[in-house]
Design a protein around this motif. Structure first.
Motif, short mmCIF file in Angstrom:
data_model
loop_
_atom_site.label_atom_id
_atom_site.label_comp_id
_atom_site.label_asym_id
_atom_site.label_seq_id
_atom_site.Cartn_x
_atom_site.Cartn_y
_atom_site.Cartn_z
N LEU A 106 0.88 -1.17 0.00
CA LEU A 106 0.00 0.00 0.00
C LEU A 106 0.92 1.22 0.00
CD1 LEU A 106 -1.77 -2.39 1.00
CD2 LEU A 106 -2.96 -0.78 2.47
N LEU A 107 1.06 1.81 -1.17
CA LEU A 107 1.99 2.93 -1.33
C LEU A 107 1.18 4.21 -1.42
CD1 LEU A 107 4.91 3.96 -1.93
CD2 LEU A 107 4.24 3.87 -4.35
N THR A 108 1.38 5.10 -0.46
CA THR A 108 0.58 6.31 -0.52
C THR A 108 1.41 7.54 -0.91
OG1 THR A 108 -0.85 7.86 0.69
CG2 THR A 108 0.71 6.58 2.01
N GLY A 109 0.90 8.27 -1.88
CA GLY A 109 1.53 9.52 -2.31
C GLY A 109 1.19 10.64 -1.34
N HIS A 110 0.06 10.51 -0.66
CA HIS A 110 -0.35 11.49 0.35
C HIS A 110 0.22 11.04 1.69
CE1 HIS A 110 -2.64 14.24 2.69
NE2 HIS A 110 -3.48 13.35 3.16
N ALA A 111 0.93 11.96 2.36
CA ALA A 111 1.66 11.55 3.56
C ALA A 111 1.05 12.11 4.84
CB ALA A 111 3.12 11.98 3.44
#
Ligand code: ZN
Length: 239
Positions: A106-111
């Motif tokens: 699960l790779l999120t661009g929003h941190a």
């Protein structure tokens, strides 16, 4: 292997090559006066695409909504609740599991902190639900900041600053509308404020004026390298 571009037969053949899938999570969120609202989604989807050019891996369709707490009142931000994000993450993984996938990134661009901890919470639940899965949850911004030491000049650069602007200049220069001034939010420590824009008028955290496309290219490469190492480790299954 970009799932949304594959046929049924290509998907089935892909399962012979790998059981690993990366799910890009993003947000529809203000990114200063100069970057598009889809910035986080575009970043996560782009590194997924680059990774899939290097090795067999499924890339799921990106999720374009996230939990955006401190930018919720800035124009254009469309925030969802933590309950919705958690349910989305669990349902998407369940669907992919049913299709035969076993390693999930699960790779999120929003941190955002609340957003990221919701995904971690969902990941922990998934480990409890399925005995035979491996799960990674990470922000690709964290990778960019870590791997970008030596490339990035701005201290504490975060949202819509040098890193994100450089990466967007590299990836989608036509979507960058000029630049923006250096800014840092000024929220009171520990107090939840109603009028968030008062403490963060332009929605920039860092210094976009130092951004270049060349830095963006180097950052993207470094992020994909780091992700590749993570996938190797996940697939080895020591953890
Ligand atoms: Zn962002």
């Amino acid at each position: 292997m970009i799932i949304e571009e594959m046929t049924m037969n290509e998907f089935a053949a892909g399962l012979e090559r790998t059981r690993t899938v990366l799910i890009p999570f993003g947000a529809t969120e203000e990114h200063g006066p100069h970057l598009p609202l889809a910035t986080d989604t575009l970043h996560a989807a782009a590194v997924g695409r680059r990774l899939s050019e290097r090795r067999p891996i499924f890339i799921a369709p990106p999720v374009p909504y996230g939990v955006c707490r401190s930018t919720a009142d800035h124009p254009g931000t469309l925030s969802i609740s933590t309950a919705t994000l958690r349910a989305l993450a669990i349902d998407i993984v369940a669907a992919l599991y049913r299709q035969g996938l076993r390693n999930f990134i699960l790779l999120t661009g929003h941190a955002g902190g609340t957003h990221t901890s919701t995904l971690v919470d969902a990941g922990e639940e998934l480990l409890q639900c399925y005995d035979d899965v491996r799960v990674a949850v990470l922000t690709e911004y964290m990778l960019a900041a870590q791997e970008g030491r030596g490339i990035i000049e701005t201290p504490d650069d975060s949202h819509a600053g040098e890193i994100e602007t450089s990466r967007m200049l590299h990836m989608h220069p036509q979507l960058v509308k000029g630049s923006a001034e250096r800014e840092y939010p000024d929220f009171p420590v520990g107090i939840l404020v109603r009028d968030k824009r008062r403490y963060w008028p332009n929605g920039v955290w860092g210094d976009p004026t130092l951004a270049t496309a060349e830095k963006g290219a180097r950052l993207e490469e470094a992020v994909v390298d780091a992700l590749e190492r993570l996938v190797d480790r996940l697939e080895e299954g020591e953890d």
